[in-house]
Design an enzyme around this catalytic site. Structure first.
Site: not given
Length: 262
Positions: A218, A235
């Site tokens: 992301h 992440c």
């Protein structure tokens, strides 16, 4: 009678004088005959020292070429940065300063060209390899997204080309991004707040591990959060607007592989 004797005596005297003159002429001739000249003598005699002493050819002294000066890697830094940028490897500021960002690009260059992978600075081998290249290499892996934690680099392979090579930041110590291979199973366009961390916003998220549903590729609120070292909470943070472009080019089911160690 006296006159006759006189005539006879005169004739005898003339003959004697003629003989004497002829004899003088012979002597004079023999004495005035020129002696053989040095040139004539030398033509029939043994060659003189001058003739035998043939001049030796002039030998030119051997000139030893000066060795080429071996430049240090820093000499090529600016040209290397320009070439890497031209070939699609992000280096940051193109100023001849091999920063952490430029080292990420060099790390990616080594990997994609089959060289030993490391985050080391510029070497002469790197410089020669980069400056002699005319195009980006062809990938040997299948299409998909590949995240190298050693380089902190993401490769997006579409078809048989590296479509994008971008900076990323994986999980920091204690929040490591697992080395796994998955597939994109969920896409979330635009911005949304993380379900695990308050006030942590994610952009154009690509979730790729169903058993670890909170882990995604992301974008972040600001690009300054994408460090040149592991800094996320598991992440994979990706630069914007690159994540938006990657999102658009990545259908559900696309392979995502995480590998390497920082």
């Amino acid at each position: 009678m006296s006159r006759r004797r006189g005539l006879i005596a005169g004739a005898i005297g003339a003959a004697v004088l003629s003989f004497v003159l002829a004899g003088c002429s012979d002597v004079a001739a023999s004495e005035t005959t020129p002696a053989p000249s040095a040139t004539t003598a030398s033509s029939s005699a043994t060659p003189t020292a001058t003739a035998t002493a043939t001049a030796k050819p002039t030998v030119k002294p051997t000139v030893t070429p000066k060795p080429k000066v071996k430049q240090k890697p820093a000499y090529y830094a600016l040209r290397v940065e320009r070439q890497l940028d031209k070939l699609g490897y992000p280096v940051g500021d193109i100023d001849g300063d091999i920063t952490a960002r430029a080292k990420q690009a060099l790390c990616a260059w080594r990997e994609t060209n089959g060289l030993p992978v490391s985050r080391a600075g510029l070497t002469l081998n790197d410089a020669y390899s980069v400056l002699n290249a005319t195009k980006r290499p062809t990938p040997t892996r299948s299409p998909g997204i590949y995240v190298n934690k050693t380089c902190q680099i993401l490769y997006q392979i579409v078809g048989k080309t590296y479509k994008r090579i971008v900076w990323i930041s994986t999980g920091q110590p204690g929040y490591d991004t697992p080395n796994r291979t998955g597939k994109v199973w969920r896409k979330w366009a635009g911005a949304h707040e993380s379900s695990l961390y308050e006030d942590a916003y994610m952009y154009d998220s690509l979730y790729f591990l169903k058993d670890r549903p909170g882990i995604a590729l992301h974008g972040s609120r600001v690009n300054s959060l994408i460090k040149p070292y592991p800094a996320s909470h598991r992440c994979v943070r990706v630069m914007r607007p690159e994540i938006h472009e990657i999102y658009a080019d990545t259908p559900i089911g696309t392979k995502v592989q995480i590998y390497g160690e920082y």
